[in-house]
Scaffold this active site. Structure first.
Site, PDB file in Angstrom:
ATOM      1  CB  CYS A  79      -5.245   1.454  18.945  1.00 16.89           C
ATOM      2  SG  CYS A  79      -6.671   1.521  17.810  1.00 16.89           S
TER       3      CYS A  79
ATOM      4  NE  ARG B  44       0.931   2.031  19.014  1.00 21.15           N
ATOM      5  CZ  ARG B  44       1.410   0.261  19.261  1.00 21.15           C
ATOM      6  NH1 ARG B  44       2.216  -0.269  19.334  1.00 21.15           N
ATOM      7  NH2 ARG B  44       0.063  -0.068  18.643  1.00 21.15           N
TER       8      ARG B  44
ATOM      9  CD1 TRP C 232      -3.719   5.405  12.399  1.00 20.70           C
ATOM     10  CD2 TRP C 232      -4.535   3.358  11.670  1.00 20.70           C
ATOM     11  NE1 TRP C 232      -3.686   5.640  11.409  1.00 20.70           N
ATOM     12  CE2 TRP C 232      -4.124   4.062  10.801  1.00 20.70           C
ATOM     13  CE3 TRP C 232      -4.704   2.106  11.087  1.00 20.70           C
ATOM     14  CZ2 TRP C 232      -3.680   3.816   9.472  1.00 20.70           C
ATOM     15  CZ3 TRP C 232      -4.703   1.886   9.878  1.00 20.70           C
ATOM     16  CH2 TRP C 232      -4.590   2.262   9.094  1.00 20.70           C
TER      17      TRP C 232
ATOM     18  CG  ASN D 278      -4.272  -2.248  19.032  1.00 22.07           C
ATOM     19  OD1 ASN D 278      -4.596  -2.360  18.413  1.00 22.07           O
ATOM     20  ND2 ASN D 278      -2.840  -1.869  19.614  1.00 22.07           N
ATOM     21  N   GLY D 279      -7.295  -3.432  18.306  1.00 23.43           N
ATOM     22  CA  GLY D 279      -7.547  -4.891  17.275  1.00 23.43           C
ATOM     23  C   GLY D 279      -8.097  -4.703  17.716  1.00 23.43           C
TER      24      GLY D 279
ATOM     25  CD  GLU E 150       7.209  -2.401  -4.227  1.00 26.48           C
ATOM     26  OE1 GLU E 150       7.180  -1.634  -5.208  1.00 26.48           O
ATOM     27  OE2 GLU E 150       7.305  -2.485  -2.792  1.00 26.48           O
TER      28      GLU E 150
ATOM     29  CE  LYS F 126       9.946  -0.054  -1.086  1.00 20.22           C
ATOM     30  NZ  LYS F 126       8.838  -0.319  -1.933  1.00 20.22           N
TER      31      LYS F 126
ATOM     32  CD  GLU G 283      11.070   3.204  -2.953  1.00 18.85           C
ATOM     33  OE1 GLU G 283      10.520   4.650  -2.134  1.00 18.85           O
ATOM     34  OE2 GLU G 283      10.543   1.658  -1.968  1.00 18.85           O
TER      35      GLU G 283
ATOM     36  CG  HIS H 242      12.393  -7.163 -27.313  1.00 17.18           C
ATOM     37  ND1 HIS H 242      12.806  -7.339 -28.291  1.00 17.18           N
ATOM     38  CD2 HIS H 242      11.853  -7.992 -26.875  1.00 17.18           C
ATOM     39  CE1 HIS H 242      12.452  -8.508 -28.597  1.00 17.18           C
ATOM     40  NE2 HIS H 242      11.968  -8.989 -27.851  1.00 17.18           N
TER      41      HIS H 242
ATOM     42  CE  LYS I  13       3.997   5.583   3.898  1.00 17.95           C
ATOM     43  NZ  LYS I  13       4.603   4.402   3.587  1.00 17.95           N
TER      44      LYS I  13
HETATM   45  C1  F6R Z   1       7.259   2.993  -2.675  1.00 21.89           C
HETATM   46  C2  F6R Z   1       6.213   4.677  -1.891  1.00 21.89           C
HETATM   47  C3  F6R Z   1       5.669   5.283  -3.283  1.00 21.89           C
HETATM   48  C4  F6R Z   1       3.926   5.001  -3.165  1.00 21.89           C
HETATM   49  C5  F6R Z   1       2.642   5.908  -3.762  1.00 21.89           C
HETATM   50  C6  F6R Z   1       1.503   6.017  -3.950  1.00 21.89           C
HETATM   51  O1  F6R Z   1       7.521   2.443  -1.401  1.00 21.89           O
HETATM   52  O2  F6R Z   1       6.366   4.330  -1.713  1.00 21.89           O
HETATM   53  O3  F6R Z   1       5.552   4.442  -4.484  1.00 21.89           O
HETATM   54  O4  F6R Z   1       3.534   3.118  -3.231  1.00 21.89           O
HETATM   55  O5  F6R Z   1       3.394   7.412  -3.575  1.00 21.89           O
HETATM   56  O6  F6R Z   1       1.293   6.296  -2.856  1.00 21.89           O
HETATM   57  P1  F6R Z   1      -0.111   5.723  -1.658  1.00 21.89           P
HETATM   58  O7  F6R Z   1      -0.092   3.993  -2.079  1.00 21.89           O
HETATM   59  O8  F6R Z   1      -0.248   5.936  -0.245  1.00 21.89           O
HETATM   60  O9  F6R Z   1      -1.310   6.463  -2.964  1.00 21.89           O
END
Ligand code: F6R
Length: 615
Positions: A2, A27, A75, A101-102, A486, A490, A493, A509, A610
């Protein structure tokens, strides 16, 4: 998250509020609203949708407003995105307007008490209880400041608040506890906002309120008090940031801001759900009760990308503490295989966005096959959240950087809560261990905060040494194996370096063939790993004997590991269950620093979106 804006002064209030809200759009939000004076009345407009829609509505109604006024972008956290749930919220008389907000943790109980005393609620939000509490207090005090102070003495939770009252057009009262709030000071005018960018067009002189601060804003300036009553002074800062730096709170990228926001995000995810005195977990906000888990034979966890890695960690936790077999699937695989599911299966779908096409398709399939479907989502009211039988929200706040960071550690936090819940339910987790774990969870946000601050400079320096490399191997075992996956994701990507995550035992292996002096290995080897610690040490020796450099992450003060690896980064000792969160943080920072040195667009990496809403 928010966004709040407020204004008291001679400028056209509508313009200030709308421009302020526009500057808070980054935001993330789903609805917006404003309230201000017209003559002696309060005028309010709210929309589900964008600030632009709000602007159009106001333009059509040709209102002339005066300060004080408040604006808000919402939000959703309690109650779906809708016009009714958009702020501002009012008391029964329509004379007290609140933007917030909160999260108010005890709003359920407060709402029940207020309803019993005859108050009428028109939204599903937690915020509305504040307006009604202020209304009651005003009847006794007749003074807005004392009324807000009185109301807040009954409230538990996080808030940044702005309150106005029709009968006092000279005043805004504001308060802050665990949600950001800044005041802007000008000549005979005062602003309030959740973030500096909202007020930068008009003033660069700001006061950052602290938790437990409460202030009366009048044109001559703010007067700040503590909730306990005493008046205090807070420093006025001169802001030198430009607008884009200000959106990121001074951080160069959203991703770094979000990495630094993790303590807050974890705290918000835990909020109201964990009783540290009893070790009990309350998931009633997700309408989860023991019956939902009764007679379970099997659990499926389904997700994509980073969320899938959170699911893998969940498997280790559930199998150990809930004693129920768990399968973890990539959603794109799950949806096209012949899964064996029935009504004694719990299917958990994890998604930050709640809109990922494959995860959604998997969810629909599991429902069709009569599984009990639980979603773990960050975005309220998203499709996955709506279609699941139950949903637990992560409350990490909007994630803007494409690479997921705080959403991941919040998902892991949910798994820890679920572990405590199910572990106690099945009786596998003793009360003693549950108490220890919940104690660790309470301390976790601060621990993560300390780790970020301690290791960031170290990793910045290390990235200098490694950023030109083109291949990396990430190794972990047991519950840290998904963290290795993970970490590699990171790095690849955002820096476009080829990186592979492997279970360290698999190295022999195949991947061992890659090891040479230009292929660094990132190894996760906390002493707390017990038997797997010893195994990790052997794997590291194997890499070193082939001249592969190793960046080793392990327990602070572990001289043996420090001597074995090329570069050692020590982390505080934590339990096995919590270690994935702590070991994720430095891997995010390492990837970030390497990507920055390579000149990559960290927040918008090439080819990535995203929210992946197509197959
Ligand atoms: C990696 C990343 C993606 C998401 C994937 C799933 O940093 O952001 O691998 O994790 O696209 O997205 P959600 O969680 O929104 O289903």
């Amino acid at each position: 998250m928010c966004g709040i804006i407020g204004y008291l002064g001679k400028r056209p209030v509508k313009t200030v509020l709308l421009e302020g809200l526009r500057r808070l759009e980054y935001r993330g939000y789903d609805s917006a609203g404003v309230v201000f004076f017209t003559e002696n009345n309060l005028f309010v407009e709210r929309v589900k949708g964008k600030v632009l829609d709000l602007d159009e509505r106001l333009a059509n109604r040709e209102v002339r407003g005066q300060a004080p006024g408040l604006g808000h972008t919402r939000w959703a956290t309690h109650g779906e995105p809708s016009k009714e749930n958009a702020h501002p919220h009012f008391d029964c008389t329509g004379e007290v307007a609140v933007v917030h907000n909160g999260i108010i943790e005890n709003y359920h109980a407060l709402k029940q008490e207020l309803s019993a005393r005859g108050h009428r609620f028109v939204s599903e939000t937690d915020t509305e209880v504040i307006a009604h509490l202020v209304e009651e207090a005003l009847r006794e005090t007749g003074d807005l400041f004392s009324a807000v102070k009185g109301a807040l003495s009954k409230v538990k939770g996080a808030y940044a608040l702005g309150v106005i009252w029709r009968r006092d057009p000279e005043t805004i009262v504001v308060a802050r506890n665990q949600s950001p709030l800044v005041l802007g000071v000008g000549e005979n005018e005062v602003f309030l906002a959740s973030d500096v960018p909202a007020i930068l067009p008009w003033t660069r002189r700001v006061i950052f309120l602290e938790d437990g601060d409460l202030a009366i804003l009048r044109v001559e300036g703010p007067k700040i008090f503590r909730l306990t009553g005493e008046e205090i002074t807070r420093e006025v800062h001169e802001i030198a940031w430009d607008a884009s730096q200000a959106e990121k709170a001074g951080f160069p990228h959203f991703m770094l801001k979000e990495i630094y926001e993790q303590p807050e995000a974890i705290r918000d995810t835990l909020r109201g759900r964990l009783n540290p005195e009893t070790g009990e977990v309350d998931l009633s906000d997700a309408e989860l009760s023991p019956e939902f888990f009764e007679g379970l034979e099997r659990i499926f966890i389904v997700a994509c990308g980073t969320s899938y890695h959170a699911g893998l960690v969940g498997k280790y936790l559930f199998e150990k503490w809930a004693g129920i077999p768990v399968e973890v699937d990539l959603a794109s695989e799950f949806r096209y295989r012949d899964v064996l599911i029935n009504d004694r299966t719990l299917a958990i779908f994890i998604s930050q966005s709640g809109e990922t096409a494959d995860t959604l398709a998997g969810l629909r399939l599991a429902k069709e096959l009569s599984a009990r479907v639980l979603a773990i989502c960050n975005v309220l009211g998203s499709t996955i959240a709506r279609e699941a039988h139950r949903v637990i929200y992560t409350h990490a706040g909007p994630e803007i950087g494409v690479a997921s960071t705080k959403a991941f550690t919040s998902q892991l936090t949910i798994f820890l809560l679920l572990t405590l819940y199910m572990g106690r339910l099945t009786g596998r987790l003793t009360l003693e261990r549950a108490m220890e774990l919940s104690g660790e969870l309470v301390e976790l946000p601060e621990k993560v905060n300390l780790v970020i601050k301690a290791v960031h400079p170290v990793l910045k320096e290390l990235s200098e040494k490694y950023f030109r490399q083109e291949d990396f191997l990430y190794l972990g075992r047991n519950i840290l194996y998904p963290v290795a996956l993970e970490g590699a994701l990171k790095l690849k990507e955002i820096s476009y370096i080829h990186a592979e995550g492997y279970a360290a035992g698999e190295m022999k292996h195949g991947p061992i063939a890659l090891i040479e002096e230009n292929v660094p290995t990132v190894a996760l080897a906390p002493k707390e790993g017990g038997i797997t610690y010893e195994k990790m040490l052997s794997n590291i020796e194997e890499v070193r004997s082939r001249r592969g450099p190793v960046i080793g992450f392990g327990t602070e003060g572990d001289a043996h590991l420090a001597n074995l690896v090329t570069d050692f980064v020590g982390l505080p000792e934590v339990s096995w269950e919590v270690s994935p969160i702590l070991y994720t943080v430095p891997l995010q920072l390492l990837a970030y620093e390497i990507a920055v040195k390579r000149g990559c667009d960290v927040d918008q990496p090439r080819n990535l979106a995203k929210s992946v809403t197509v197959e």
